[in-house]
Scaffold this active site. Structure first.
Site, PDB file in Angstrom:
ATOM      1  NE  ARG A   1      -0.747  -5.537  30.324  1.00 22.21           N
ATOM      2  CZ  ARG A   1       0.521  -5.144  30.335  1.00 22.21           C
ATOM      3  NH1 ARG A   1       1.180  -4.966  29.199  1.00 22.21           N
ATOM      4  NH2 ARG A   1       1.152  -4.939  31.472  1.00 22.21           N
TER       5      ARG A   1
ATOM      6  CB  THR B   1       3.814  -2.202  22.464  1.00 22.48           C
ATOM      7  OG1 THR B   1       3.510  -0.805  22.533  1.00 22.48           O
ATOM      8  CG2 THR B   1       4.600  -2.512  21.213  1.00 22.48           C
TER       9      THR B   1
ATOM     10  CB  ILE C   1       4.836   3.953  26.653  1.00 22.38           C
ATOM     11  CG1 ILE C   1       5.487   3.221  27.832  1.00 22.38           C
ATOM     12  CG2 ILE C   1       5.200   3.262  25.333  1.00 22.38           C
ATOM     13  CD1 ILE C   1       4.949   1.825  28.096  1.00 22.38           C
TER      14      ILE C   1
ATOM     15  CG  HIS D   1       4.369  -8.950  27.222  1.00 20.34           C
ATOM     16  ND1 HIS D   1       3.094  -8.987  27.708  1.00 20.34           N
ATOM     17  CD2 HIS D   1       4.874  -7.758  27.634  1.00 20.34           C
ATOM     18  CE1 HIS D   1       2.844  -7.891  28.406  1.00 20.34           C
ATOM     19  NE2 HIS D   1       3.923  -7.115  28.368  1.00 20.34           N
TER      20      HIS D   1
ATOM     21  CD  GLU E   1       0.654 -11.322  26.873  1.00 23.02           C
ATOM     22  OE1 GLU E   1       0.558 -10.650  25.833  1.00 23.02           O
ATOM     23  OE2 GLU E   1       1.399 -11.017  27.815  1.00 23.02           O
TER      24      GLU E   1
END
Ligand code: NAI
Length: 334
Positions: free
Chosen positions: A234, A232, A155, A295, A263
């Site tokens: 954790r 983005t 990513i 998320h 979350e």
């Protein structure tokens, strides 16, 4: 063979059913998240499939293993929510989806960054209120700015490639530099140098003992005043209480977060009629320069297709004894 699919959302069922082309598996969908209360639903299911906010603690794994589960197919890339020691000791095999769409997450991180810098979230509301003033909407050119990328795996690398297109200077920190990043001129530096020089910092490393709360009261003071922080990765990469303090004293300019350390009590649910009990989260919602999403960075058609196809392939590979066990790195100790 029966597969218990936990946290099964309506949006992903068609993708999983399409991937189960010849109906070789009996997919049983449970909307509930996996936890100590729901684990017995998986009794007599040799295979269980989970998502990011399912609980895979030692207690839950114990219940699963006792009741005949042998394989857990994660529908996520991250596996920080799995007690790997317990899984190993119980003889449970875990597989994950190592890459489903790095583009989905990287593009979303860019979206958060653009929205925060140019205040698009505020502009949307102002125009709907027929307030056409630009007073609160000043941003800066990304061109020529310095972007700090923490974690340049799949990513982070795509994120770097996109930001190169914006004409940014790219700094990165990763214990294992990426060839693709080096090729486009990413400059690997120490974390300290990255904190000091970056105008925007984006987190793309996994959560582990080393990275937990890497953004904390101390590291925040080393950053450039006004820095934009995007997470983005954790939630627990950031010490949320420390970042609230930094937002209050304006050390950081703005914060985009698709993940939050607590979350699992909030995301993936409609709580629109509920009173939020998490005061830390509630405080975060009050800042005009914070964008929180639940998320959703992975949430593209392409990613859902890849998640479903890889999950079914992993199940098949487990059944045939051909699973690539390197998909999840188990701890070396017993
Ligand atoms: P990856 O495994 O391809 O890359 C992770 C990179 O982080 C590796 O290059 C590794 O060397 C580096 N790294 C490890 N520890 C580090 C540290 N302490 N500091 C700096 N770098 C470190 O993983 P990928 O696919 O790029 O995903 C990255 C993270 O993004 C995942 O671990 C997951 O937590 C998160 N993610 C979030 C999603 C979302 O929807 N918000 C969806 C998918 C992944």
């Amino acid at each position: 063979m029966k597969v218990a699919i936990f946290s099964a959302k309506a949006f992903e069922k068609p993708f999983l059913m399409a991937a189960n082309q010849s109906n070789q598996y009996a997919l049983i969908f449970f909307e509930a998240a996996l936890n100590e209360q729901t684990a017995l639903l998986a009794a007599a299911f040799p295979i269980v499939s989970c998502f990011v906010n399912d609980t895979l603690s030692a207690a839950v794994l114990n219940i699963l293993a006792k009741n005949g589960t042998r394989f857990i197919a994660l529908r996520s890339a991250g596996f920080n929510h799995v007690d790997l020691h317990a899984a190993k000791n119980l003889g449970l095999t875990i597989a994950r989806v190592p890459a489903y769409s790095p583009y989905a997450v990287a593009e979303f991180a860019v979206g958060l960054m653009l929205a925060l810098n140019r205040k698009i979230h505020r502009a949307y509301n102002l125009v709907r209120e027929q307030n056409f003033l630009l007073t609160h909407l000043l941003g800066f050119d990304l061109h020529g700015k310095t972007i700090g990328i923490i974690g340049t795996g799949k990513i982070g690398t795509v994120f770097a490639q996109i930001m190169q297109g914006f004409g940014c200077n790219l700094l990165a920190f990763d214990p294992y530099p990426s060839e693709a990043c080096l090729k486009i001129g990413v400059n690997y530096v120490t974390l300290d140098a990255l904190y000091q020089q970056a105008d925007i910092i984006s987190l793309h490393c996994p959560l582990n003992n080393e990275s937990k709360h890497m953004i904390n009261a101390q590291t925040l003071t080393r950053m450039k005043p006004g820095v934009i922080l995007i997470n983005t990765g954790r939630g627990a990469l950031i010490d949320t209480k420390a970042i609230i303090q930094a937002l209050k004293n304006k050390t950081i300019g703005s914060l985009g977060m698709d993940v939050y350390e607590e979350e699992e009590n909030l995301f993936s649910q409609d709580l629109s009629d509920a009173i939020i009990q998490d005061d830390v989260f509630a405080r975060l919602l009050t800042f005009p320069n914070v964008i929180i999403t639940a998320h959703q960075a992975f949430f593209t058609r392409e990613a859902l297709t890849n998640i479903a196809v890889t999950t079914l392939k992993n199940i098949q590979a487990f059944e045939h004894g051909t699973l690539d066990e390197t998909l999840v790195s188990y701890p070396n100790d017993n």
